[in-house]
Scaffold this motif. Sequence first.
Motif, short mmCIF file in Angstrom:
data_model
loop_
_atom_site.label_atom_id
_atom_site.label_comp_id
_atom_site.label_asym_id
_atom_site.label_seq_id
_atom_site.Cartn_x
_atom_site.Cartn_y
_atom_site.Cartn_z
N ALA A 134 -23.08 4.26 -33.32
CA ALA A 134 -22.10 5.28 -32.91
C ALA A 134 -21.67 5.10 -31.46
O ALA A 134 -20.70 5.74 -31.02
N GLN A 135 -22.35 4.25 -30.70
CA GLN A 135 -21.96 3.98 -29.32
C GLN A 135 -20.60 3.26 -29.28
O GLN A 135 -20.16 2.65 -30.26
N ASP A 136 -19.96 3.29 -28.09
CA ASP A 136 -18.72 2.54 -27.96
C ASP A 136 -19.04 1.04 -27.88
O ASP A 136 -20.18 0.64 -27.61
N LEU A 137 -18.02 0.22 -28.11
CA LEU A 137 -18.23 -1.22 -28.21
C LEU A 137 -18.76 -1.81 -26.91
O LEU A 137 -19.62 -2.71 -26.94
N ASP A 138 -18.29 -1.33 -25.78
CA ASP A 138 -18.76 -1.88 -24.51
C ASP A 138 -20.28 -1.73 -24.37
O ASP A 138 -20.96 -2.65 -23.88
N ALA A 139 -20.81 -0.57 -24.79
CA ALA A 139 -22.25 -0.35 -24.70
C ALA A 139 -23.00 -1.32 -25.61
O ALA A 139 -24.02 -1.90 -25.21
N LYS A 140 -22.51 -1.50 -26.82
CA LYS A 140 -23.19 -2.39 -27.77
C LYS A 140 -23.09 -3.85 -27.33
O LYS A 140 -24.03 -4.63 -27.55
#
Length: 351
Positions: free
Chosen positions: A73-79
Amino acid sequence: MPSSSTKAKHTDFKQLPVVDISGLYADDPVVRQQAAEQLGTAARDAGFLYVTGHAVPQSLIDNLLRLTKDYFAQDLDAKMQDYIGQSSNHSGYVPQGEEQFYGAKPDFKEAYDVGFDLGEFPADLQAARQRPMLGANQWSAFPGFKTHVSAYYKAVYDLSRVLFRGFALALGLEEDNLLRLVSTPPSQLRLIHYPYNPAIAAERPGIGEHTDYECFTILLPTTGGLEVQNGANEWIPAPVVPGAFVINIGDMLEILSNGRFVATKHRVRKVPEERYSFPLFCACDYDTVIAPLPELLPADGHSDYAPQICGQHLYAQTMQTFKYLRTRLEQGELALPDGALPLSSFGPKTR
């Protein structure tokens, strides 16, 4: 590759068999043999089956699912802080479009991959066993990630050892015959998220048609979408069976069994709802030479299966599938191992 006359042929099954493997945990060897024979029949007939009666606690499954939903559920930048391309042993976050099978469209999914974690072992053993698909995992710093993923990995890895014994008995071998090849294997667990998007074309796969590279896979899915190819080349749905794992034969057990068990092609179609799945791909040790077991060869010793080195086969197939590794191949930074097979080299020949 083996000719059609030397390989077992799957039946034209319309649903996957269900096998209660609780007998494999019994003290009585007769009971274990009986359970193994049921396992073997399902493996020969379909190469895909459900198993119940396993010893994996539901609490570990619940914790893993909750953690996985929160992570993705995190945003792509975090992943992308955990991107698999920055690891040395193919562990980490896999964004949508990173994988592509057999020239098809890129898969519509994201994943996080971890393996048998050499980071838990002494430094000298880590150094001795380090390989391209085996090493210290790249663990996300996301709260609870390592705790819950590691606990689930251990429980399902223990189940894999029970199944290795069961498959050995089903092949008429000594119970520990296959387990002698499994000590620190590059057995990979994937946390996979298939988003639901009604705008995606129906022919866009969640994951394209393929066989699995390893000995067998232990899969936990949350919803339907998986389809399995039967002996009549029909695609059969594999719905979720509560409390059961899905098991399928992979390339390496096909070789080891000299074609008595055959890897089954499967795919995930466009999903009708958000889907998560958790496959553990169960392999032998990295440097194991995968060849038909001597006990399963005919009297003249002939086999049409060429030996494969376990880890090199995994690495070659992975290099041909993942974008970051294909790019390194194209740039000359990597090279396929000698004798590397093309993708989709195992299973029934339908094309």
